[in-house]
Write a protein that holds these residues in place. Structure first.
Motif, short mmCIF file in Angstrom:
data_model
loop_
_atom_site.label_atom_id
_atom_site.label_comp_id
_atom_site.label_asym_id
_atom_site.label_seq_id
_atom_site.Cartn_x
_atom_site.Cartn_y
_atom_site.Cartn_z
N THR A 185 0.86 -1.33 -0.02
CA THR A 185 -0.12 -0.01 -0.01
C THR A 185 0.92 1.16 0.18
O THR A 185 1.86 1.16 0.77
CB THR A 185 -0.85 -0.22 1.26
OG1 THR A 185 -1.46 -0.94 1.35
CG2 THR A 185 -1.78 0.97 1.16
N SER A 186 0.75 2.28 -0.79
CA SER A 186 1.43 3.39 -0.97
C SER A 186 1.59 4.29 -0.02
O SER A 186 0.34 4.30 1.04
CB SER A 186 1.11 4.19 -2.39
OG SER A 186 -0.18 4.94 -1.97
N GLU A 187 2.29 4.91 0.54
CA GLU A 187 2.39 5.91 1.61
C GLU A 187 1.38 7.13 1.56
O GLU A 187 0.65 7.52 2.37
CB GLU A 187 3.79 6.63 1.75
CG GLU A 187 4.96 5.73 2.15
CD GLU A 187 4.45 4.80 3.39
OE1 GLU A 187 4.18 5.67 4.37
OE2 GLU A 187 4.65 3.65 3.42
N GLN B 6 9.93 0.85 -8.50
CA GLN B 6 10.29 2.51 -8.61
C GLN B 6 11.77 2.47 -8.63
O GLN B 6 12.70 1.87 -7.82
CB GLN B 6 9.88 3.22 -7.58
CG GLN B 6 8.27 3.02 -7.29
CD GLN B 6 7.58 3.82 -6.23
OE1 GLN B 6 8.42 4.94 -5.94
NE2 GLN B 6 6.54 3.83 -5.80
N THR B 7 12.20 3.60 -9.60
CA THR B 7 13.61 3.62 -9.75
C THR B 7 13.90 5.37 -10.10
O THR B 7 12.76 5.95 -10.46
CB THR B 7 14.39 2.92 -10.91
OG1 THR B 7 15.67 3.08 -11.01
CG2 THR B 7 13.62 3.15 -12.16
N THR C 266 11.54 10.14 -11.03
CA THR C 266 11.45 8.72 -10.64
C THR C 266 10.14 8.27 -11.69
O THR C 266 9.71 8.79 -12.32
CB THR C 266 10.59 8.55 -9.29
OG1 THR C 266 9.32 9.32 -9.39
CG2 THR C 266 11.38 9.28 -8.08
N HIS C 267 10.60 6.89 -12.00
CA HIS C 267 9.66 5.95 -12.53
C HIS C 267 9.22 4.92 -11.95
O HIS C 267 9.86 4.26 -11.32
CB HIS C 267 10.55 5.56 -13.82
CG HIS C 267 11.18 6.50 -14.59
ND1 HIS C 267 10.38 7.18 -15.40
CD2 HIS C 267 12.49 7.21 -14.47
CE1 HIS C 267 11.37 8.31 -16.07
NE2 HIS C 267 12.46 8.39 -15.68
N GLN C 268 7.72 4.35 -12.26
CA GLN C 268 7.00 3.31 -11.26
C GLN C 268 6.67 2.45 -12.27
O GLN C 268 6.21 3.02 -13.36
CB GLN C 268 6.18 3.99 -10.53
CG GLN C 268 5.54 3.08 -9.68
CD GLN C 268 4.21 2.49 -10.21
OE1 GLN C 268 3.63 2.75 -11.11
NE2 GLN C 268 3.65 1.27 -9.65
N MET C 269 6.84 1.13 -12.12
CA MET C 269 6.06 0.10 -13.04
C MET C 269 5.45 -0.95 -12.14
O MET C 269 5.93 -1.26 -11.00
CB MET C 269 7.37 -0.53 -13.79
CG MET C 269 8.09 0.29 -14.88
SD MET C 269 9.54 -0.61 -15.43
CE MET C 269 10.57 0.37 -14.70
N ASP C 270 4.13 -0.95 -12.48
CA ASP C 270 3.25 -1.94 -11.70
C ASP C 270 3.82 -3.35 -11.49
O ASP C 270 3.99 -3.82 -10.34
CB ASP C 270 1.87 -1.88 -12.06
CG ASP C 270 1.08 -0.61 -12.09
OD1 ASP C 270 0.29 -0.40 -12.97
OD2 ASP C 270 1.55 0.21 -11.20
N THR C 271 4.05 -3.97 -12.64
CA THR C 271 4.73 -5.29 -12.65
C THR C 271 5.69 -5.58 -13.69
O THR C 271 5.67 -5.12 -14.86
CB THR C 271 3.55 -6.32 -12.93
OG1 THR C 271 2.28 -6.14 -11.83
CG2 THR C 271 3.85 -7.76 -12.91
N TRP D 82 4.68 -4.60 -17.47
CA TRP D 82 3.37 -4.12 -17.45
C TRP D 82 3.44 -2.60 -16.94
O TRP D 82 3.79 -2.46 -15.82
CB TRP D 82 2.46 -5.02 -16.72
CG TRP D 82 1.13 -4.62 -16.54
CD1 TRP D 82 0.41 -3.88 -15.76
CD2 TRP D 82 0.08 -5.22 -17.62
NE1 TRP D 82 -0.85 -3.73 -15.85
CE2 TRP D 82 -1.16 -4.51 -17.18
CE3 TRP D 82 0.12 -6.14 -18.68
CZ2 TRP D 82 -2.25 -4.76 -18.00
CZ3 TRP D 82 -0.92 -6.33 -19.35
CH2 TRP D 82 -2.18 -5.67 -18.96
N ILE D 83 3.09 -1.89 -17.92
CA ILE D 83 2.90 -0.44 -17.37
C ILE D 83 1.36 0.10 -17.91
O ILE D 83 1.02 -0.04 -18.95
CB ILE D 83 4.06 0.47 -18.25
CG1 ILE D 83 5.19 0.11 -17.93
CG2 ILE D 83 3.76 1.84 -17.94
CD1 ILE D 83 6.44 0.46 -18.84
#
Length: 102
Positions: free
Chosen positions: A8-10, A69-70, A77-82, A93-94
């Motif tokens: 769960t995200s902050e 996340q990177t 920052t870049h976030q990829m779900d899976t 998967w984006i």
């Protein structure tokens, strides 16, 4: 095998705390509540996708990185779900798109 579990995200945790503490009559309550509803819906969708991945007969060994996340060299920052990793292919998967890299 899941290497990086989904959490769960902050932001969601903070919104849950705000909505719990605010009075329903507060002028910003509906905004916070709507944002929380959207985050929860997105998280539920990600969990449904996770369940679909786990029902597929996959070649072993394979690995999942969930909610990866990177940060790049410029500080973005870049976030990829899976991210699905196996010896044959890298699948990412984006959003609602599946990208293949060979």
């Amino acid at each position: 095998m899941i290497l990086l579990a989904r959490r769960t995200s902050e932001t969601q945790k903070a919104l849950e705390a705000i909505v719990r503490r605010l009075s329903i009559s507060h002028s910003e309550y509906s905004n916070f509540d709507e944002n929380l509803r959207r985050l929860k819906a997105g998280y539920a969708g990600e969990q449904r996708v996770d369940a679909e991945w786990l029902e597929i007969d996959l070649p072993a060994p394979y690995y999942f990185l969930l909610d990866f996340q990177t940060k790049n060299n410029f500080g973005y920052t870049h976030q990829m779900d899976t991210i699905f990793l196996c010896r044959q292919k890298l699948k990412k998967w984006i959003g609602h798109s599946l990208y293949l890299a060979f």
